[in-house]
Design an enzyme around this catalytic site. Structure first.
Site: not given
Length: 424
Positions: A353, A159
């Protein structure tokens, strides 16, 4: 009547509960088990860490939200899943039987894999709101007596977006406080290049992020393994493109936030046929475990192979859009099985994102997440910052209302609309 148990009440577990209740038959029971009484919106943790948000602003009490929708809630940690017996064992000694189990546990944060890493060591974390609150206290002390910052993601991390986000949010906050000139910043990452993101890059993410870092005077070290962390000092080995050690770095810091690698939670770790060696849940195309087909999994706890082999190990991120797609597929597949039909729904593994950079931001859309892609787009601007703020409010509203509307679907459509307007 079937009993559907969902373990976890985060970004995967709460939407899963709402969608499952809507998809299930009226006679079916849906129960959520979580080791926390509050839902918190993880993407806002970087703001909490620099005191731009109070934790109370991004938290909601779980039980009353679920009760409104006739969803049961048990506030307890699951100590072990017993798939052969169709039950989960709780840490208070109780056992809960299930007909279908959905694992939405999120990850275990593997700080222990690197000496001195994490809130119990010498670096901060934004992976949990408790960590972010701890990081905020350290931040207030730091800005009163500034010095070097080391920020990034260690080997095995998957991540990477929040590391970039927090680096830029810190940089913005320091400029607002007029102490940026007193803070050398170094970004340390296991990625082979800046903007890789665990996705092999998206659009011109490499060029754009390198340009932003140069503009903000943030130096970087890629292909990096963090060997150990001591108080105020990080020891890093930089590797070449073949994965061989190239250079060692001893980096002083007054403040550091490093994202850890993830592992599966203890409740499922090491269960043969259920998880891989790192403890992530094995699933088929319908989100089912191949060995135990009445067990499904969604979110970060799912086993996904890396997009590509990198000199230093990197994982693949599970973004919010992907998680929501997993949730919808799982709910519909369980309903199909309840009706005696084969489960056929597949999640759409796309990556979307919005990364806030404090006063602007970066956005990417990768459709699908794993190359080659139909859409491969990365952009930067103030609009992303504004979109991230709006998205936070919208998602919290969704949680309060219990709606099953797919929030990320709207983000994708809006992003694609922007691309069309720009002629991309």
């Amino acid at each position: 009547m079937a009993h559907i148990v969902i373990v976890g009440a985060g970004l995967g577990g709460m939407p899963m509960a709402y969608e499952m209740r809507e998809a299930a038959r009226p006679s079916d029971r849906v129960t959520v088990i979580a080791n926390t009484a509050k839902f918190h919106f993880v993407p806002s943790n970087p703001w909490v860490a620099v005191n731009w948000r109070q934790r109370e602003e991004i938290e909601l009490e779980i039980e009353p939200l679920l009760k409104k929708h006739d969803i049961g809630f048990i506030h307890a940690a699951v100590s072990r899943v017993h798939p052969g017996q169709n039950r989960v064992e709780l840490d208070d000694g109780r056992s809960i039987d299930y007909d279908y189990l959905v694992l939405a546990t999120g990850p275990r944060l593997a700080f222990d894999e690197i000496e001195g890493l994490g809130p119990r060591g010498h670096t901060q974390s934004i992976c949990h709101v408790d960590h972010a609150a701890h990081a905020r206290t350290a931040w207030e002390g730091f800005v009163a007596d500034p010095g070097p910052i080391v920020v990034g993601a260690v080997q095995g991390a998957s991540c990477f977006g929040p590391a970039y986000e927090f680096a830029m949010i810190m940089e913005t906050d320091l400029r607002r406080r007029k102490v940026r000139d007193q803070v050398p910043m170094t970004f340390v990452t296991s990625e082979p290049y800046i903007g890789h993101l665990g996705l092999g890059g998206v659009g011109d993410s490499k060029g754009l992020m390198e340009s932003i870092f140069r503009d903000k005077h943030i130096r970087w070290i890629c292909n990096a393994k963090v060997d150990r962390v001591e108080a105020g000092r990080m020891f890093v080995t930089e590797h070449d493109e073949d994965g061989k050690p190239k250079k060692t770095h001893e980096l002083p810091f007054s403040y550091s936030m490093m994202l850890p690698a993830f592992k599966g939670v203890e409740a499922v770790y090491g269960i043969e046929g259920l998880t891989n060696p790192r403890g992530f849940v094995l699933i088929d195309a319908q989100q089912r475990n191949p060995t135990y087909p009445n067990i499904y999994a969604v979110g970060v706890c799912v086993a996904i192979p890396p997009v590509e082999t990198t000199p230093v190990p990197t994982g693949t991120p599970k973004t919010g859009y992907m998680i929501e797609s997993m949730v919808t597929a799982t709910a519909q597949n369980i309903r199909a099985v309840l009706d005696g039909l084969p489960p056929v729904r597949k999640a759409t593994w796309n990556a979307v994102c919005l990364a806030d950079f404090g006063d602007n931001g970066a956005a990417f859309v990768a459709l699908p997440q794993i190359p080659p892609r139909n859409v491969n787009w990365f952009s930067h601007g103030k609009w992303v910052h504004l979109a991230k703020v709006a998205f936070e409010k919208y998602f919290m509203h969704k949680m309060k209302k219990g709606t099953t509307e797919t929030v990320y679907e709207k983000v994708v459509m809006d992003a694609l609309g922007i691309m069309k307007l720009k002629g991309n």
